[in-house]
Write a protein that holds these residues in place. Structure first.
Motif, PDB file in Angstrom:
ATOM      1  N   ALA A 134       0.788  -1.003   0.056  1.00  0.00           N
ATOM      2  CA  ALA A 134       0.070   0.078  -0.211  1.00  0.00           C
ATOM      3  C   ALA A 134       0.919   1.236   0.104  1.00  0.00           C
ATOM      4  CB  ALA A 134      -0.778  -0.051   1.162  1.00  0.00           C
ATOM      5  N   CYS A 135       0.559   2.349  -0.591  1.00  0.00           N
ATOM      6  CA  CYS A 135       1.320   3.496  -0.932  1.00  0.00           C
ATOM      7  C   CYS A 135       1.715   4.082   0.296  1.00  0.00           C
ATOM      8  CB  CYS A 135       0.518   4.473  -1.733  1.00  0.00           C
ATOM      9  SG  CYS A 135       1.384   5.966  -2.079  1.00  0.00           S
ATOM     10  N   ALA A 136       2.941   4.547   0.709  1.00  0.00           N
ATOM     11  CA  ALA A 136       3.426   4.882   1.932  1.00  0.00           C
ATOM     12  C   ALA A 136       2.832   6.617   2.123  1.00  0.00           C
ATOM     13  CB  ALA A 136       4.978   4.851   1.901  1.00  0.00           C
ATOM     14  N   SER A 139      -1.722  10.289   2.380  1.00  0.00           N
ATOM     15  CA  SER A 139      -3.108  10.850   1.883  1.00  0.00           C
ATOM     16  C   SER A 139      -3.289   9.796   0.659  1.00  0.00           C
ATOM     17  CB  SER A 139      -2.902  12.370   1.244  1.00  0.00           C
ATOM     18  OG  SER A 139      -1.975  12.370   0.673  1.00  0.00           O
ATOM     19  N   CYS A 140      -2.639   8.849   0.227  1.00  0.00           N
ATOM     20  CA  CYS A 140      -2.874   8.033  -0.907  1.00  0.00           C
ATOM     21  C   CYS A 140      -3.515   6.577  -0.331  1.00  0.00           C
ATOM     22  CB  CYS A 140      -1.786   7.983  -1.686  1.00  0.00           C
ATOM     23  SG  CYS A 140      -2.077   6.773  -3.181  1.00  0.00           S
ATOM     24  N   SER A 141      -4.416   6.238  -0.943  1.00  0.00           N
ATOM     25  CA  SER A 141      -4.978   4.770  -0.620  1.00  0.00           C
ATOM     26  C   SER A 141      -5.047   3.741  -1.654  1.00  0.00           C
ATOM     27  CB  SER A 141      -6.559   4.953  -0.326  1.00  0.00           C
ATOM     28  OG  SER A 141      -7.185   5.557  -1.379  1.00  0.00           O
ATOM     29  N   TYR A 155       6.018   3.415  -2.786  1.00  0.00           N
ATOM     30  CA  TYR A 155       4.839   4.198  -3.218  1.00  0.00           C
ATOM     31  C   TYR A 155       4.099   3.596  -4.396  1.00  0.00           C
ATOM     32  CZ  TYR A 155       7.302   7.818  -0.133  1.00  0.00           C
ATOM     33  OH  TYR A 155       7.670   8.090   0.926  1.00  0.00           O
ATOM     34  N   CYS A 156       2.957   4.098  -4.524  1.00  0.00           N
ATOM     35  CA  CYS A 156       2.096   3.491  -6.009  1.00  0.00           C
ATOM     36  C   CYS A 156       2.626   4.160  -7.087  1.00  0.00           C
ATOM     37  CB  CYS A 156       0.562   3.903  -5.521  1.00  0.00           C
ATOM     38  SG  CYS A 156       0.275   5.636  -5.957  1.00  0.00           S
ATOM     39  N   SER A 157       3.374   5.269  -7.019  1.00  0.00           N
ATOM     40  CA  SER A 157       3.619   6.012  -8.180  1.00  0.00           C
ATOM     41  C   SER A 157       4.942   7.143  -7.849  1.00  0.00           C
ATOM     42  CB  SER A 157       2.693   6.787  -8.960  1.00  0.00           C
ATOM     43  OG  SER A 157       2.240   7.916  -7.840  1.00  0.00           O
ATOM     44  N   ARG A 159       5.020  10.020  -8.527  1.00  0.00           N
ATOM     45  CA  ARG A 159       4.371  11.250  -8.052  1.00  0.00           C
ATOM     46  C   ARG A 159       4.088  11.120  -6.861  1.00  0.00           C
ATOM     47  NH1 ARG A 159      -0.972  12.375  -8.646  1.00  0.00           N
ATOM     48  NH2 ARG A 159      -1.357  14.597  -8.912  1.00  0.00           N
ATOM     49  N   CYS A 160       3.698  10.218  -6.299  1.00  0.00           N
ATOM     50  CA  CYS A 160       3.382  10.036  -4.391  1.00  0.00           C
ATOM     51  C   CYS A 160       4.496  10.049  -4.119  1.00  0.00           C
ATOM     52  CB  CYS A 160       2.677   8.878  -4.291  1.00  0.00           C
ATOM     53  SG  CYS A 160       1.020   9.006  -4.501  1.00  0.00           S
ATOM     54  N   GLY A 161       5.705   9.417  -4.586  1.00  0.00           N
ATOM     55  CA  GLY A 161       7.058   9.681  -3.735  1.00  0.00           C
ATOM     56  C   GLY A 161       7.649  10.808  -3.966  1.00  0.00           C
TER      57      GLY A 161
END
Ligand SMILES: [Zn+2]
Ligand SMILES: [Zn+2]
Length: 178
Positions: A134-136, A139-141, A155-157, A159-161
């Motif tokens: 699951a993304c670290a 605010s991302c699920s 991270y999922c992407s 961008r989230c990283g």
């Protein structure tokens, strides 16, 4: 880790379906488009099927998010017991032999349940229970399949990283005494 491409279709579908349950009210068309993108045959989604499929997606999300390997396997076993009723080898459409976990004439919901639970199980055998996450970013699920070389994706992407790095930098800056 070598990833088996025939099997990865179901694993990637499981991740996308899990993530779809976190978006605002996905429609029958949204779900159907997802299935078409993953080359699911006979992908027509009725209103009833949509409900069942999204319920299933929420259960899949939990398998991805679960960090404890024993519990992750237990959760997946529960899904497997409900879905993968018949396992057999097939080489349809000129593909290499691969496993199907249901009858070809099963309805869409049963086929989606079987292919996601079955594929995830094979994947977890190969990954030793790891490489689902699951993304670290708080605010991302979103959840993801970690196909990176070292298997340490957080991270999922990208961008989230990046956002998370900026957030952390900001909160550090805030903590600095003036
Ligand atoms: Zn197949
Ligand atoms: Zn994310």
């Amino acid at each position: 880790m070598q990833f088996n491409h025939d099997n990865m279709t179901g694993v990637m579908l499981a991740a996308d379906l899990a993530n779809m349950t976190k978006t605002a009210a996905p429609t029958c068309d949204d779900v159907q488009e997802l299935f078409i993108a993953h080359q699911i045959r006979r992908p027509d989604v009725s209103a009833g099927a949509r409900e069942e499929i999204l319920d299933w997606g929420r259960r899949l999300h939990s398998v991805f998010s679960q960090r404890d390997i024993t519990r992750r396997c237990e959760e997946l076993n529960d899904l497997l017991g409900r879905s993968a009723t018949r396992m057999y080898l097939t080489s349809h459409d000129g593909l290499r032999p691969h496993l199907h976990f249901m009858r070809d004439d099963d309805d869409l919901v049963r086929r989606i349940m079987a292919v996601t639970a079955g594929s995830l199980s094979l994947f977890l055998v190969e990954s030793e229970g790891l490489r689902l996450g699951a993304c670290a970013r708080e605010s991302c699920s979103k959840v993801f399949v970690d196909t990176s070389r070292n298997g340490r994706r957080a991270y999922c992407s990208p961008r989230c990283g990046n956002y998370d790095a900026v957030d952390r930098h900001r909160s550090k800056a805030r903590q600095r005494p003036c």
